[in-house]
Scaffold this motif. Structure first.
Motif, short mmCIF file in Angstrom:
data_model
loop_
_atom_site.label_atom_id
_atom_site.label_comp_id
_atom_site.label_asym_id
_atom_site.label_seq_id
_atom_site.Cartn_x
_atom_site.Cartn_y
_atom_site.Cartn_z
N SER A 192 32.57 22.42 29.54
CA SER A 192 31.92 22.13 30.80
C SER A 192 30.93 22.34 31.45
N ALA A 195 24.50 30.55 30.35
CA ALA A 195 23.69 29.77 31.03
C ALA A 195 22.26 29.58 29.91
N TRP A 210 37.68 29.99 29.16
CA TRP A 210 37.00 30.17 30.63
C TRP A 210 36.08 31.30 30.93
N ARG A 256 25.46 32.44 36.89
CA ARG A 256 25.68 31.26 38.13
C ARG A 256 26.90 30.04 37.17
N LEU A 257 27.67 30.29 36.10
CA LEU A 257 28.45 29.64 35.79
C LEU A 257 29.81 29.84 36.82
N LEU A 258 30.11 27.66 36.53
CA LEU A 258 31.54 27.77 37.28
C LEU A 258 32.27 28.04 36.72
N PRO A 259 32.65 29.17 37.51
CA PRO A 259 34.22 29.72 37.34
C PRO A 259 35.46 29.31 36.32
N TRP A 260 35.41 27.66 37.41
CA TRP A 260 36.75 26.75 37.23
C TRP A 260 36.54 25.87 36.31
N SER A 308 34.85 33.54 32.67
CA SER A 308 35.65 35.34 32.99
C SER A 308 36.42 36.29 32.04
N VAL A 309 36.56 35.39 31.45
CA VAL A 309 36.96 36.38 30.05
C VAL A 309 35.93 36.61 29.26
#
Lengths: 285, 268
Positions: A128, A176, A163, A119-123, A165-166
């Motif tokens: 952050s 997390a 990010w 549940r990480l914010l991808p943006w 996603s990588v």
């Protein structure tokens, strides 16, 4: 406690201080916490807890006391209500009947949850994402520094500007964990946090969890379907059946625990027999 | 050094340069074939003027200042109409995505209006506004409204509920939740809406300007038709194509800038 024992303990503590991310050594430092060491964790008392969704009663009367700083694992077959129990403890859902009380007054930052999905914010950058975990302290001047030290704690300091996603699945879950730990919680609720990881990543994550629990002395409640994970990490294993605590098993095995040792395996076997009925731990071959 | 070791470096060195050029190969070939067909007389000049004639017509109009004036007028109408319709669509998308009440109140009505082709309103709009600026702005705004509204709504409704729960657990208030979770999550979908809307924006403007206008690119084309200036007609069409491309590139650039976190926009 004899002098010899206390000498051994202080030696173990010395190892904790400079504990690197080296997992071999991390495992070795999972020594049993000395009784006089004050835990930062909160104790937890549950009385007559019931939870229904419509006409379906998922929890049918749970009574439970967890002392401060204990590592409790909750196991059970899927649909037995173990995740529901964890969500109630973490305050994500309200109980239908019954009470959950902590030993002291709590702030939202004192209780943190980790889920199966990171549940990480991808943006948002890794850093952050960790800052999110500071709750209302997000805007404070030292937010960045605190997030950085939490990232260092899980061994991902060099990924701070990436990010999500990588990252690999295990790395995301470590971010997390850093996000959950950055506010120095006093209770950490873990809802199958390692369930989606491959076997090797899972083992190194278990060692990381064991280490941060030992270092930060919070109360830890781990829901898992993996009995070997439960006996490797926990002080106590609760088996839930039909919405009730069916077995409450003390894991009286000294730390550091040796993965695959005979006493862990024996305990795992007996818990599995409790869960699935006699003979159920045989492979069927 | 083996060939496998060399390969990735060669690729990363060449790709950007080729990428920039490849997209222009097909338009360039079309232009060359077109020129050849006209020069050889295969296509008569009254059916299709040669690219060079079109360029010449463009040059003349440019020198007289007429071209810049008309492009400016059309560009102004397009962007003002887009801003008005886009903001209203965005606002409704937000409101209906975030509030059940607002959604229940307005969504059905909007869905009904959406099914009326907005160009069918042209006769009515002329009766209301005449061939005034407001007629064109109204039509463009109406056309742009729906793709932005629908995609904003869709974007907000499909933000991962697990992320929203996470935000709440970590103590985010509504405004922070919107800023850090909901809006960034809806952004990719909003951009899809913007790109659809840009297409509709040009389409609506062309139609509106050819039917009822006294300035602008569409008017310039209709005017040229009256005087059988086929080169100017073709010029207007080409300028529309170019402006469309510019608008699309601008929105793509904005997408790359704001969605750099998205795996689809990351450099490999």
């Amino acid at each position: 406690m004899t002098v010899q024992q206390s000498l051994r303990l202080s030696h173990a503590d010395a190892q904790v201080i400079d504990a690197p991310v080296d997992f071999e050594q991390a495992l070795a430092t999972q020594a049993r916490r000395p009784a006089e060491q004050k835990s930062r964790g909160l104790s937890l008392t549950i009385r007559g807890l019931r939870k229904s969704f419509g006409s379906n009663e998922v929890l049918r009367g749970v009574d439970l006391h967890i002392p401060a700083g204990q590592f409790v694992a909750i196991v059970g077959q899927s649909g037995c209500g173990k995740s529901t129990l964890l969500r109630l403890i973490a305050g994500l859902d309200a109980p239908t009947v019954g009470t959950i009380s902590f030993g002291e007054e709590t702030r939202a930052e004192d209780i943190r949850v980790m889920f199966q999905e990171p549940r990480l914010l991808p943006w948002a950058s890794v850093l952050s994402n960790v800052e999110v975990g500071l709750g209302t302290d997000r805007t404070s001047a030292d937010a960045k520094a605190r997030a950085e030290s939490a990232l260092t704690e899980v061994g991902l300091a060099e990924k701070r500007d990436q990010w999500p996603s990588v990252l690999s699945g295990g790395q995301k879950q470590r971010v997390a964990l850093a996000r959950a730990l950055v506010s120095h919680p006093r209770v950490l609720a873990l809802d199958e946090p390692l369930g989606a990881l491959d076997a090797l990543t899972r083992i190194s994550m278990q060692q990381l969890l064991g280490r941060v629990w030992h270092d930060q002395t919070f109360t830890s409640i781990l829901v898992t379907h993996d009995v070997s994970e439960a006996v490797a990490l926990a002080d106590r294993v609760l088996v839930i059946e039909d919405g009730r605590i069916a077995h409450d098993i003390n894991v009286d095995i000294a730390r550091p625990r040796q993965r695959g040792s005979a006493d862990l395996a024996a305990l795992e076997g007996s818990i599995l027999r409790n869960l699935l009925g006699p003979g159920a731990d045989a492979t069927g071959l | 050094m083996s060939i496998v070791e060399i390969l990735p470096r060669v690729r990363s060195f060449r790709l950007p340069r080729i990428d920039g050029l490849t997209q222009w190969i097909v338009p360039l070939v079309i232009l060359l074939v077109w020129q050849a067909a006209c020069v050889t007389g295969y296509v008569p000049a009254r059916v299709m003027p040669a690219p060079t004639d079109v360029a010449l017509a463009g040059w003349k109009l440019l020198v007289s200042g007429e071209l810049a004036q008309n492009i400016w007028v059309s560009f102004w109408r397009a962007s003002v109409g887009f801003l008005i319709g886009g903001s209203i669509g965005f606002a409704f998308g937000l409101a209906n995505g975030l509030s059940q009440l607002s959604s229940k109140l307005t969504d059905t009505t909007l869905q009904m209006v959406r099914n009326v082709p907005h160009l069918a309103l042209i006769p009515l709009v002329i009766l209301w506004f005449g061939i005034d600026e407001s007629a064109k702005l109204f039509l463009v705004a109406l056309g742009v409204f729906f793709p932005i509204y629908l995609n904003t709504l869709h974007g907000i409704r499909t933000v991962d509920p697990q992320l929203i729960e996470m935000g709440r657990i970590y103590g985010m208030r509504n405004s922070e939740l919107f800023r850090r979770v909901i809006f960034p999550g809806a952004l990719p979908s909003i951009f899809v809406g913007v790109r659809f809307a840009l297409g509709i924006m040009w389409l609506t403007l062309i139609v509106a300007e050819t039917i009822a206008a006294s300035s602008g690119l569409g008017y310039m084309a209709m005017q040229a038709r009256e005087f059988m200036q086929i080169d100017v007609v073709v010029l207007s069409i080409l300028i529309y194509a170019l402006l469309g491309k510019v608008a699309d590139s601008a929105s793509r650039a904005l997408e790359r800038l704001t969605l750099s976190w998205h795996p689809a926009f990351q450099k490999h």
